[in-house]
Scaffold this active site. Structure first.
Site, PDB file in Angstrom:
ATOM      1  CB  SER A  33      -0.880  -0.008   1.237  1.00 50.79           C
ATOM      2  OG  SER A  33      -0.059   0.042   2.383  1.00 50.79           O
ATOM      3  CB  CYS A  34       3.642   2.293   1.793  1.00 48.80           C
ATOM      4  SG  CYS A  34       2.468   2.479   3.135  1.00 48.80           S
ATOM      5  CG  PHE A  35       7.936   0.538  -0.783  1.00 47.61           C
ATOM      6  CD1 PHE A  35       7.881   1.286   0.374  1.00 47.61           C
ATOM      7  CD2 PHE A  35       8.907  -0.444  -0.885  1.00 47.61           C
ATOM      8  CE1 PHE A  35       8.778   1.067   1.425  1.00 47.61           C
ATOM      9  CE2 PHE A  35       9.805  -0.670   0.158  1.00 47.61           C
ATOM     10  CZ  PHE A  35       9.737   0.084   1.305  1.00 47.61           C
TER      11      PHE A  35
END
Ligand SMILES: NC(=O)c1ccc[n+]([C@@H]2O[C@H](COP(=O)([O-])OP(=O)(O)OC[C@H]3O[C@@H](n4cnc5c(N)ncnc54)[C@H](O)[C@@H]3O)[C@@H](O)[C@H]2O)c1
Length: 421
Positions: free
Chosen positions: A263-265
């Protein structure tokens, strides 16, 4: 302390639960009524080890509501933890941040005492100072630094070990607008023994992006080294070990494979690239780290085609759908481009994941989902896409296995190839 958390996803719920465990009174706010019911019933809406237990044990310290106004009224500080997804062009979508900020500001308008607003969502540098703070002032009619405080406290937890990461972080970053806000966060984090970095709002925001971009680049870097090593029959993991003993480098994030997801990188890298372009300061290293990451999972299918050139009508097993083990999160999972590529080539798919099948079904409703990992083994070939522990128990003898995650046990397959080793 009395703490409210707006947005109870992975970050907000873990933040709320951990502060409840530490003895604070926590009010969780979300728009999703189903999530709120689950939290109030002591059940976690997401799979994260230890979370259910905290929600049950510290039930008396945590409550969930959709009412932002009452949450602000009964608490001294609010962590803003809503999602910050990407627009189609990769730039950050701040609509949830803005909406939640407006709700908070309207509640602040009605509150007589001082309140601290802490941005915890990952936001592009300048957002807290130039967007959140002015919106709070505009809709509350109050003055930042006098009537309310503003801080930025980025979160570095990893899904799968989120509770442990939150309670035992490598560092805590406190970006602050006013000293009262800094002092309150200092006090809140007193029980934590890690270093605390105190800095400006924008530097705190940048620390989060720079950290994620660095880690993503480190993975793409070792994947390129791995692709080279594979050509030369060099064991990439031996190379990683040899590099990792160098204190300047470190062994973490040198596990080569099919790349990063989650969900982030991906979204943070996209947001950084889009923001840098807007600033006319392109981040070329990071752009290339992204390109490597887009190509890397498709290598697994190319290697498979060395052994089975025509995939049409063949059944391919896919072991692992979550973007990494110990989570049900499939956002930007490397299994997604792999399954797409297999389907494009006419393959039939038998897939299994211990936690992420329900989520994966929303993207690929028609592929076959197996009841157990061993059911996948009847396929013509097996791809390993997530390093779940239970995949280590399987007997791969007699199988064709193309491994994207370096599962030592799979090496006893009749035909075994690693993606970049
Ligand atoms: N997931 C991670 O591992 C992680 C780690 C570090 C930082 N972050 C950052 O933290 C932020 C949140 O990430 P997440 O993964 O928890 O997101 P998420 O999508 O899991 O959760 C966001 C929650 O916010 C709620 N929400 C949206 N608008 C709202 C509003 N106006 N009022 C109340 N609730 C609202 C949604 O219903 C949802 O439950 C993002 O900026 C992300 O980049 C995430």
């Amino acid at each position: 302390m009395k703490i409210s958390v707006i947005g109870t996803g992975y970050v907000g719920l873990v933040t709320g639960a951990c502060f409840a465990k530490l003895g604070h009174q926590v009010t969780c706010v979300d728009l999703d009524e189903h999530k709120l019911h689950q939290i109030n019933d002591g059940k976690s809406p997401i799979y994260e080890e230890g979370l259910d237990e905290i929600l049950t044990t510290y039930h008396h310290n945590i409550r969930a509501t959709s009412d932002t106004e009452s949450a602000i009224q009964v608490t001294e500080m609010t962590f803003l933890c809503v999602g910050t997804p990407s627009h189609d062009d990769g730039s950050i979508d701040l609509s949830s941040v803005k909406k939640a900020t407006e709700h908070m500001a309207r509640a602040l308008h009605k509150k007589s005492s001082w309140h601290l607003v802490i941005v915890k969502s990952t936001v592009i540098p300048g957002t807290s100072q130039n967007i959140v703070l002015p919106l709070l002032e505009k809709h509350s009619g109050k003055k930042a630094g006098k009537d309310f405080g503003v801080a930025m406290n980025p979160e570095f937890l990893k899904e799968g070990v989120a509770i442990q990461d939150f309670l035992k972080p490598d560092r805590i970053v406190i970006g602050y607008y006013d000293e009262k806000s800094r002092d309150m966060l200092r006090q809140l984090y007193t029980p934590f023994s890690c270093p605390i970095v105190e800095t400006s709002l924008s530097a705190a925001e940048m620390i989060k992006y720079a950290s994620n971009a660095f880690l993503a680049t480190k993975i793409s870097f070792i994947n390129e080294i791995g692709n080279l090593c594979k050509n030369l029959n060099i064991d990439t993991y031996a190379v990683a070990e040899g590099m990792g003993f160098d204190k300047r480098i470190g062994r973490a994030f040198l596990d080569s494979g099919i790349g990063w997801g989650g969900s982030c990188f991906p979204k943070d890298i996209d947001a950084l690239i889009a923001w840098a372009k807007q600033m006319k300061e392109p981040v070329r290293i990071i752009e290339n780290a992204k390109t490597v990451n887009t190509d890397q999972p498709l290598r697994l299918v190319k290697i498979l085609q060395k052994h089975i050139p025509k995939l049409k009508g063949k059944t391919i097993g896919v072991l692992g759908l979550a973007f990494k083990p110990d989570t049900d999160d499939i956002r930007e999972s490397r299994a997604i481009p792999i399954v797409k590529e297999l389907l494009r080539n006419g393959a039939r798919i038998k897939a299994y994941d211990p936690q992420a099948m329900e989520n994966f079904k929303t993207l690929f409703p028609t592929i076959e989902y197996c009841h157990s990992a061993s059911d996948v083994l009847s396929a013509d070939a097996i791809l390993i896409t997530t390093k779940w522990k239970e995949f280590m128990m399987l007997n791969y003898q007699g199988k064709i296995v193309i491994d994207g995650r370096r599962l030592e046990q799979a090496k006893n397959a009749t035909i075994y190839e690693g993606v970049c080793w």
